[in-house]
Design a protein around this motif. Structure first.
Motif, PDB file in Angstrom:
ATOM      1  N   ALA A 185      31.028  30.546  56.989  1.00 56.98           N
ATOM      2  CA  ALA A 185      29.652  30.162  57.313  1.00 56.98           C
ATOM      3  C   ALA A 185      28.991  29.434  56.144  1.00 56.98           C
ATOM      4  O   ALA A 185      28.147  28.556  56.349  1.00 56.98           O
ATOM      5  CB  ALA A 185      28.843  31.394  57.693  1.00 56.98           C
ATOM      6  N   LYS A 186      29.403  29.795  54.922  1.00 61.82           N
ATOM      7  CA  LYS A 186      28.858  29.143  53.726  1.00 61.82           C
ATOM      8  C   LYS A 186      29.781  28.042  53.212  1.00 61.82           C
ATOM      9  O   LYS A 186      29.502  27.439  52.178  1.00 61.82           O
ATOM     10  CB  LYS A 186      28.618  30.184  52.630  1.00 61.82           C
ATOM     11  N   ASN A 187      30.898  27.846  53.928  1.00 61.08           N
ATOM     12  CA  ASN A 187      31.863  26.805  53.541  1.00 61.08           C
ATOM     13  C   ASN A 187      32.323  26.990  52.094  1.00 61.08           C
ATOM     14  O   ASN A 187      32.448  26.018  51.330  1.00 61.08           O
ATOM     15  CB  ASN A 187      31.268  25.412  53.735  1.00 61.08           C
ATOM     16  N   THR A 188      32.598  28.240  51.736  1.00 61.40           N
ATOM     17  CA  THR A 188      32.887  28.590  50.346  1.00 61.40           C
ATOM     18  C   THR A 188      34.007  29.620  50.279  1.00 61.40           C
ATOM     19  O   THR A 188      34.091  30.518  51.128  1.00 61.40           O
ATOM     20  CB  THR A 188      31.623  29.158  49.665  1.00 61.40           C
ATOM     21  N   VAL A 189      34.853  29.455  49.254  1.00 66.66           N
ATOM     22  CA  VAL A 189      35.864  30.456  48.921  1.00 66.66           C
ATOM     23  C   VAL A 189      35.508  31.011  47.545  1.00 66.66           C
ATOM     24  O   VAL A 189      35.087  30.262  46.656  1.00 66.66           O
ATOM     25  CB  VAL A 189      37.272  29.837  48.927  1.00 66.66           C
ATOM     26  N   TYR A 190      35.699  32.305  47.389  1.00 65.88           N
ATOM     27  CA  TYR A 190      35.327  32.988  46.152  1.00 65.88           C
ATOM     28  C   TYR A 190      36.548  33.560  45.450  1.00 65.88           C
ATOM     29  O   TYR A 190      37.565  33.869  46.089  1.00 65.88           O
ATOM     30  CB  TYR A 190      34.354  34.124  46.456  1.00 65.88           C
ATOM     31  N   LEU A 191      36.408  33.726  44.144  1.00 64.86           N
ATOM     32  CA  LEU A 191      37.391  34.454  43.360  1.00 64.86           C
ATOM     33  C   LEU A 191      36.632  35.454  42.500  1.00 64.86           C
ATOM     34  O   LEU A 191      35.952  35.073  41.537  1.00 64.86           O
ATOM     35  CB  LEU A 191      38.214  33.511  42.476  1.00 64.86           C
ATOM     36  N   GLN A 192      36.721  36.715  42.895  1.00 63.69           N
ATOM     37  CA  GLN A 192      36.100  37.786  42.120  1.00 63.69           C
ATOM     38  C   GLN A 192      37.074  38.217  41.037  1.00 63.69           C
ATOM     39  O   GLN A 192      38.201  38.624  41.348  1.00 63.69           O
ATOM     40  CB  GLN A 192      35.760  38.971  43.023  1.00 63.69           C
ATOM     41  N   MET A 193      36.631  38.145  39.798  1.00 62.67           N
ATOM     42  CA  MET A 193      37.496  38.449  38.665  1.00 62.67           C
ATOM     43  C   MET A 193      36.912  39.634  37.897  1.00 62.67           C
ATOM     44  O   MET A 193      35.807  39.541  37.364  1.00 62.67           O
ATOM     45  CB  MET A 193      37.620  37.227  37.747  1.00 62.67           C
ATOM     46  N   ASN A 194      37.646  40.720  37.880  1.00 63.75           N
ATOM     47  CA  ASN A 194      37.219  41.926  37.182  1.00 63.75           C
ATOM     48  C   ASN A 194      38.178  42.244  36.039  1.00 63.75           C
ATOM     49  O   ASN A 194      39.289  41.711  35.986  1.00 63.75           O
ATOM     50  CB  ASN A 194      37.175  43.106  38.153  1.00 63.75           C
ATOM     51  N   SER A 195      37.749  43.111  35.149  1.00 67.58           N
ATOM     52  CA  SER A 195      38.587  43.546  34.017  1.00 67.58           C
ATOM     53  C   SER A 195      39.198  42.348  33.298  1.00 67.58           C
ATOM     54  O   SER A 195      40.396  42.307  33.016  1.00 67.58           O
ATOM     55  CB  SER A 195      39.699  44.485  34.514  1.00 67.58           C
ATOM     56  N   LEU A 196      38.355  41.392  32.991  1.00 68.20           N
ATOM     57  CA  LEU A 196      38.841  40.152  32.394  1.00 68.20           C
ATOM     58  C   LEU A 196      39.402  40.381  31.000  1.00 68.20           C
ATOM     59  O   LEU A 196      38.907  41.234  30.246  1.00 68.20           O
ATOM     60  CB  LEU A 196      37.714  39.114  32.364  1.00 68.20           C
ATOM     61  N   LYS A 197      40.433  39.600  30.695  1.00 64.61           N
ATOM     62  CA  LYS A 197      41.128  39.684  29.415  1.00 64.61           C
ATOM     63  C   LYS A 197      41.026  38.341  28.692  1.00 64.61           C
ATOM     64  O   LYS A 197      40.866  37.303  29.349  1.00 64.61           O
ATOM     65  CB  LYS A 197      42.602  40.018  29.647  1.00 64.61           C
ATOM     66  N   PRO A 198      41.178  38.324  27.394  1.00 61.67           N
ATOM     67  CA  PRO A 198      41.150  37.039  26.673  1.00 61.67           C
ATOM     68  C   PRO A 198      42.170  36.037  27.206  1.00 61.67           C
ATOM     69  O   PRO A 198      41.898  34.829  27.230  1.00 61.67           O
ATOM     70  CB  PRO A 198      41.445  37.448  25.230  1.00 61.67           C
ATOM     71  N   GLU A 199      43.300  36.523  27.665  1.00 68.88           N
ATOM     72  CA  GLU A 199      44.324  35.611  28.188  1.00 68.88           C
ATOM     73  C   GLU A 199      43.956  35.006  29.543  1.00 68.88           C
ATOM     74  O   GLU A 199      44.676  34.138  30.049  1.00 68.88           O
ATOM     75  CB  GLU A 199      45.679  36.306  28.279  1.00 68.88           C
ATOM     76  N   ASP A 200      42.862  35.441  30.136  1.00 68.99           N
ATOM     77  CA  ASP A 200      42.357  34.814  31.361  1.00 68.99           C
ATOM     78  C   ASP A 200      41.525  33.569  31.065  1.00 68.99           C
ATOM     79  O   ASP A 200      41.124  32.854  31.983  1.00 68.99           O
ATOM     80  CB  ASP A 200      41.495  35.796  32.160  1.00 68.99           C
ATOM     81  N   THR A 201      41.258  33.328  29.802  1.00 67.93           N
ATOM     82  CA  THR A 201      40.483  32.146  29.412  1.00 67.93           C
ATOM     83  C   THR A 201      41.176  30.868  29.871  1.00 67.93           C
ATOM     84  O   THR A 201      42.382  30.707  29.674  1.00 67.93           O
ATOM     85  CB  THR A 201      40.298  32.120  27.884  1.00 67.93           C
TER      86      THR A 201
END
Length: 125
Positions: free
Chosen positions: A74-90
């Motif tokens: 309905a919002k024409n959007t895809v999301y990526l929820q990112m939790n417990s982020l680590k420095p290597e996710d940069t």
């Protein structure tokens, strides 16, 4: 004009969370498999997660249990929820659209034919 626009990136401390958005214009996301990729320092582009039109998903082992992909047609959007982020996710996070006939979740770069410009995620204390 066809566009995929990512947003939601930023600077976050290790252990924190961010929610990325991939908004489409000029077409309906509901007909396409969408993937999230990232380019991290010293690495080639890595498939992070993907969601088909039937909401079947794939998640890379490196983020499994921490990242969740979802879509809101309905919002024409895809999301990526990112939790417990680590420095290597940069890295620079991109979303991409697969051709309509490739409607299945997949983390291979070659599965997709249209790309956004990306949003920067920095995980640092």
């Amino acid at each position: 004009q066809l566009q995929l626009v990512e947003s939601g990136g930023g600077l976050v401390q290790p252990g924190g969370s961010l929610k990325l958005s991939c908004a489409a214009s000029g077409f309906s996301l509901s007909y396409y498999t969408i993937g999230w990729f990232r380019r991290t320092p010293g690495k080639e582009r890595e498939g992070v997660s993907s969601i088909s039109t039937t909401e079947s998903t794939k998640v890379a082992d490196s983020v499994k249990g921490r990242f969740t992909i979802s879509r809101d047609n309905a919002k024409n959007t895809v999301y990526l929820q990112m939790n417990s982020l680590k420095p290597e996710d940069t890295g620079l996070y991109y979303c991409a659209r697969a051709p309509r006939w490739r409607d299945y979740a997949n983390l291979d770069y070659d599965h997709y034919d249209y790309w956004g410009q990306g949003t920067q995620v920095t995980v640092s204390s």
